[in-house]
Design a protein around this motif. Structure first.
Motif, PDB file in Angstrom:
ATOM      1  N   PHE A   1      61.725   2.001  20.042  1.00  0.00           N
ATOM      2  CA  PHE A   1      61.778   2.493  18.672  1.00  0.00           C
ATOM      3  C   PHE A   1      63.131   3.131  18.346  1.00  0.00           C
ATOM      4  O   PHE A   1      63.815   3.626  19.234  1.00  0.00           O
ATOM      5  N   THR A   2      63.464   3.151  17.051  1.00  0.00           N
ATOM      6  CA  THR A   2      64.630   3.891  16.596  1.00  0.00           C
ATOM      7  C   THR A   2      64.345   5.384  16.743  1.00  0.00           C
ATOM      8  O   THR A   2      63.190   5.796  16.908  1.00  0.00           O
ATOM      9  N   GLU A   3      65.397   6.201  16.666  1.00  0.00           N
ATOM     10  CA  GLU A   3      65.238   7.657  16.813  1.00  0.00           C
ATOM     11  C   GLU A   3      64.292   8.249  15.772  1.00  0.00           C
ATOM     12  O   GLU A   3      63.547   9.166  16.056  1.00  0.00           O
ATOM     13  N   ASN A   4      64.316   7.717  14.554  1.00  0.00           N
ATOM     14  CA  ASN A   4      63.488   8.278  13.482  1.00  0.00           C
ATOM     15  C   ASN A   4      62.327   7.362  13.098  1.00  0.00           C
ATOM     16  O   ASN A   4      61.853   7.385  11.965  1.00  0.00           O
ATOM     17  N   ALA A   5      61.852   6.573  14.047  1.00  0.00           N
ATOM     18  CA  ALA A   5      60.755   5.631  13.804  1.00  0.00           C
ATOM     19  C   ALA A   5      59.456   6.364  13.463  1.00  0.00           C
ATOM     20  O   ALA A   5      59.292   7.555  13.751  1.00  0.00           O
ATOM     21  N   VAL A   6      58.536   5.604  12.868  1.00  0.00           N
ATOM     22  CA  VAL A   6      57.231   6.128  12.482  1.00  0.00           C
ATOM     23  C   VAL A   6      56.153   5.173  12.994  1.00  0.00           C
ATOM     24  O   VAL A   6      56.274   3.959  12.856  1.00  0.00           O
ATOM     25  N   VAL A   7      55.089   5.754  13.592  1.00  0.00           N
ATOM     26  CA  VAL A   7      53.922   4.979  13.999  1.00  0.00           C
ATOM     27  C   VAL A   7      52.711   5.539  13.269  1.00  0.00           C
ATOM     28  O   VAL A   7      52.484   6.755  13.268  1.00  0.00           O
ATOM     29  N   LEU A   8      51.934   4.644  12.655  1.00  0.00           N
ATOM     30  CA  LEU A   8      50.675   5.013  12.011  1.00  0.00           C
ATOM     31  C   LEU A   8      49.551   4.389  12.819  1.00  0.00           C
ATOM     32  O   LEU A   8      49.488   3.171  12.957  1.00  0.00           O
ATOM     33  N   ASP A   9      48.666   5.235  13.347  1.00  0.00           N
ATOM     34  CA  ASP A   9      47.558   4.753  14.177  1.00  0.00           C
ATOM     35  C   ASP A   9      46.376   5.703  14.025  1.00  0.00           C
ATOM     36  O   ASP A   9      46.533   6.917  14.124  1.00  0.00           O
ATOM     37  N   GLU A  10      45.211   5.137  13.785  1.00  0.00           N
ATOM     38  CA  GLU A  10      43.966   5.904  13.654  1.00  0.00           C
ATOM     39  C   GLU A  10      44.102   7.058  12.661  1.00  0.00           C
ATOM     40  O   GLU A  10      43.650   8.169  12.905  1.00  0.00           O
ATOM     41  N   GLY A  11      44.768   6.797  11.534  1.00  0.00           N
ATOM     42  CA  GLY A  11      44.908   7.787  10.483  1.00  0.00           C
ATOM     43  C   GLY A  11      45.918   8.885  10.777  1.00  0.00           C
ATOM     44  O   GLY A  11      46.044   9.834  10.008  1.00  0.00           O
ATOM     45  N   LYS A  12      46.656   8.768  11.866  1.00  0.00           N
ATOM     46  CA  LYS A  12      47.644   9.782  12.228  1.00  0.00           C
ATOM     47  C   LYS A  12      49.038   9.170  12.202  1.00  0.00           C
ATOM     48  O   LYS A  12      49.219   7.999  12.511  1.00  0.00           O
ATOM     49  N   THR A  13      50.017   9.998  11.846  1.00  0.00           N
ATOM     50  CA  THR A  13      51.405   9.583  11.800  1.00  0.00           C
ATOM     51  C   THR A  13      52.167  10.253  12.928  1.00  0.00           C
ATOM     52  O   THR A  13      52.039  11.462  13.143  1.00  0.00           O
ATOM     53  N   HIS A  14      52.945   9.459  13.646  1.00  0.00           N
ATOM     54  CA  HIS A  14      53.766   9.962  14.756  1.00  0.00           C
ATOM     55  C   HIS A  14      55.222   9.668  14.393  1.00  0.00           C
ATOM     56  O   HIS A  14      55.587   8.512  14.181  1.00  0.00           O
ATOM     57  N   ASN A  15      56.039  10.723  14.301  1.00  0.00           N
ATOM     58  CA  ASN A  15      57.418  10.617  13.830  1.00  0.00           C
ATOM     59  C   ASN A  15      58.417  10.832  14.957  1.00  0.00           C
ATOM     60  O   ASN A  15      58.347  11.849  15.646  1.00  0.00           O
ATOM     61  N   GLY A  16      59.348   9.895  15.112  1.00  0.00           N
ATOM     62  CA  GLY A  16      60.420  10.034  16.090  1.00  0.00           C
ATOM     63  C   GLY A  16      60.008   9.618  17.482  1.00  0.00           C
ATOM     64  O   GLY A  16      58.831   9.607  17.840  1.00  0.00           O
ATOM     65  N   LYS A  17      61.017   9.264  18.275  1.00  0.00           N
ATOM     66  CA  LYS A  17      60.777   8.734  19.621  1.00  0.00           C
ATOM     67  C   LYS A  17      59.991   9.691  20.511  1.00  0.00           C
ATOM     68  O   LYS A  17      59.098   9.268  21.244  1.00  0.00           O
ATOM     69  N   LYS A  18      60.302  10.978  20.479  1.00  0.00           N
ATOM     70  CA  LYS A  18      59.634  11.925  21.376  1.00  0.00           C
ATOM     71  C   LYS A  18      58.147  12.029  21.046  1.00  0.00           C
ATOM     72  O   LYS A  18      57.296  12.027  21.941  1.00  0.00           O
TER      73      LYS A  18
END
Length: 104
Positions: free
Chosen positions: A26-43
């Motif tokens: 992922f990019t440094e500022n990527a976003v993942v949306l899964d099971e109604g939750k948002t996860h921001n950034g690689k860490k």
């Protein structure tokens, strides 16, 4: 199946339960949306997938890839209730990395 290199790397990292290699897709500022939750950034993405790997031992089996829309259909199995499930991974790619991923 002809997957972009970065998606092949993501699948390999998931199969090996390698949370750092997964996050490195992922990019440094990527976003993942899964099971109604948002996860921001690689860490945050690394922490999310590490927890999921430890809890559910999730294995991804790619079934089909739509090159026009960057959507991977996959069978997901693991130690979670209802396993296996079939999910679609909607990718946005930027400069050879994943900018966003929406799992439905």
């Amino acid at each position: 199946m002809n997957l972009p290199d970065i998606i092949s790397k993501l699948v390999k990292a998931q199969t090996e339960f390698d949370s750092q290699a997964y996050a490195d897709c992922f990019t440094e500022n990527a976003v993942v949306l899964d099971e109604g939750k948002t996860h921001n950034g690689k860490k945050e993405i690394e922490n999310w997938i590490d927890k999921a790997n430890n809890e559910f031992k999730t294995v991804m089996k790619p079934l089909e890839y739509n090159e026009n829309e960057n959507i991977l259909s996959a069978e997901i199995s693991g130690t979670f209730p209802g396993s296996p499930v079939f999910l679609k991974y909607h990718f946005e790619l930027t400069d050879g990395y994943i900018q966003s991923l929406k799992i439905i």
